[in-house]
Design a protein around this motif. Structure first.
Motif, PDB file in Angstrom:
ATOM      1  N   TYR A  62       1.063  -1.231  -0.126  1.00  0.00           N
ATOM      2  CA  TYR A  62       0.040  -0.030   0.060  1.00  0.00           C
ATOM      3  C   TYR A  62       1.062   1.195  -0.021  1.00  0.00           C
ATOM      4  N   GLU A  63       1.855   1.456   0.921  1.00  0.00           N
ATOM      5  CA  GLU A  63       2.841   2.609   0.859  1.00  0.00           C
ATOM      6  C   GLU A  63       3.483   2.728  -0.312  1.00  0.00           C
ATOM      7  N   MET A  64       3.927   1.565  -1.318  1.00  0.00           N
ATOM      8  CA  MET A  64       4.399   1.804  -2.408  1.00  0.00           C
ATOM      9  C   MET A  64       3.511   2.165  -3.612  1.00  0.00           C
ATOM     10  N   ALA A  65       2.151   1.822  -3.393  1.00  0.00           N
ATOM     11  CA  ALA A  65       1.248   2.128  -4.337  1.00  0.00           C
ATOM     12  C   ALA A  65       0.900   3.740  -4.212  1.00  0.00           C
ATOM     13  N   VAL A  66       1.010   4.421  -3.089  1.00  0.00           N
ATOM     14  CA  VAL A  66       0.647   5.656  -2.781  1.00  0.00           C
ATOM     15  C   VAL A  66       1.946   6.411  -3.236  1.00  0.00           C
ATOM     16  N   LEU A  67       3.124   6.079  -2.932  1.00  0.00           N
ATOM     17  CA  LEU A  67       4.170   6.782  -3.414  1.00  0.00           C
ATOM     18  C   LEU A  67       4.502   6.499  -5.222  1.00  0.00           C
ATOM     19  N   ALA A  68       3.955   5.545  -5.553  1.00  0.00           N
ATOM     20  CA  ALA A  68       3.994   5.289  -7.055  1.00  0.00           C
ATOM     21  C   ALA A  68       2.904   6.413  -7.724  1.00  0.00           C
TER      22      ALA A  68
ATOM     23  N   THR B 181       7.547  14.029  -5.441  1.00  0.00           N
ATOM     24  CA  THR B 181       8.811  13.248  -5.104  1.00  0.00           C
ATOM     25  C   THR B 181      10.076  14.237  -4.790  1.00  0.00           C
ATOM     26  N   THR B 182      11.010  13.646  -4.299  1.00  0.00           N
ATOM     27  CA  THR B 182      12.262  14.457  -4.060  1.00  0.00           C
ATOM     28  C   THR B 182      13.537  13.954  -4.788  1.00  0.00           C
ATOM     29  N   GLN B 183      14.651  14.599  -4.666  1.00  0.00           N
ATOM     30  CA  GLN B 183      15.816  13.704  -5.249  1.00  0.00           C
ATOM     31  C   GLN B 183      16.165  12.637  -4.419  1.00  0.00           C
ATOM     32  N   GLU B 184      15.664  12.618  -3.207  1.00  0.00           N
ATOM     33  CA  GLU B 184      15.921  11.347  -2.375  1.00  0.00           C
ATOM     34  C   GLU B 184      15.034  10.191  -2.820  1.00  0.00           C
ATOM     35  N   PHE B 185      13.875  10.623  -3.317  1.00  0.00           N
ATOM     36  CA  PHE B 185      13.106   9.564  -3.945  1.00  0.00           C
ATOM     37  C   PHE B 185      13.706   8.919  -5.252  1.00  0.00           C
ATOM     38  N   LEU B 186      14.478   9.726  -5.861  1.00  0.00           N
ATOM     39  CA  LEU B 186      15.362   9.504  -7.210  1.00  0.00           C
ATOM     40  C   LEU B 186      16.288   8.475  -6.723  1.00  0.00           C
TER      41      LEU B 186
END
Length: 196
Positions: A105-111, A163-168
């Motif tokens: 679920y966390e991954m789905a929200v982040l995506a 999203t942020t640079q940290e996401f990348l």
């Protein structure tokens, strides 16, 4: 009395040793840095005529088969442990708050945030059909993976998320253009519930 400036040209060394010294410097900088290091920063430790890209290429070749590698991400390079060693690290090393395991679920929200940014909480609610838990947004924010995005100049306009640079960095991407194609994810069944 300050330290002597770094001799980047290394003219007193034969060409082969000079190249290996530059490779060693780049490896040391990447190893010591917690964040990606830009080409401009790496150029500061090698000679003017040296190609950072070729030095990185040679360093990558030298690290083949080792436990770590040099990866290109978020406008720079960094050292990263190869995936097959992740379990060993989790079993024996104190990695602090570097754990990047997510529930589905966390991954789905982040995506969803990555593909639809900037997106508001209402936008997320439309995608998922329910309100997104504030704690989940807070955890993604605390991990540095998302931040607040642009907001309409209207009074009372909702905050948005991006999203942020940290996401990348966390996902080994150079830019959002490197995200998997959404249609391909939909076809594979990975993006169910994340498309608008």
């Amino acid at each position: 009395m300050g330290a002597a400036p770094l001799d980047t040209e290394l003219q007193d060394l034969p060409p082969e040793l000079r190249w290996r010294s530059w490779m060693g410097r780049i490896e040391a900088v990447l190893f010591a840095s917690a964040k990606p290091v830009s080409r401009e920063a790496l150029q500061k430790v090698v000679g003017q005529g040296a190609s950072v890209e070729l030095l990185i290429e040679d360093l990558r070749a030298e690290l083949t088969g080792r436990a770590f590698e040099v990866v290109s991400t978020a406008d720079g390079w960094m050292m990263r442990t190869r995936k097959p060693f992740a379990e060993a690290i989790r079993a024996a090393a104190d990695t602090g708050d570097q754990d990047m395991e997510f529930t589905e679920y966390e991954m789905a929200v982040l995506a969803t945030i990555a593909y639809h940014q900037p997106i508001s909480r209402n936008g997320l609610k439309e995608v998922f059909g329910k309100d997104i838990n504030r704690d989940l947004i807070g955890r993604l924010y605390a991990r540095g993976l998302i931040t607040t995005g642009p907001r309409s100049p209207k009074r009372g306009a909702p905050y948005t998320y991006v999203t942020t640079q940290e996401f990348l960095v966390a996902f080994g991407l150079q830019s959002l253009r490197d995200l998997p194609d959404r249609e391909m994810l939909d076809d594979a069944g990975f993006a169910e519930g994340t498309s608008a």
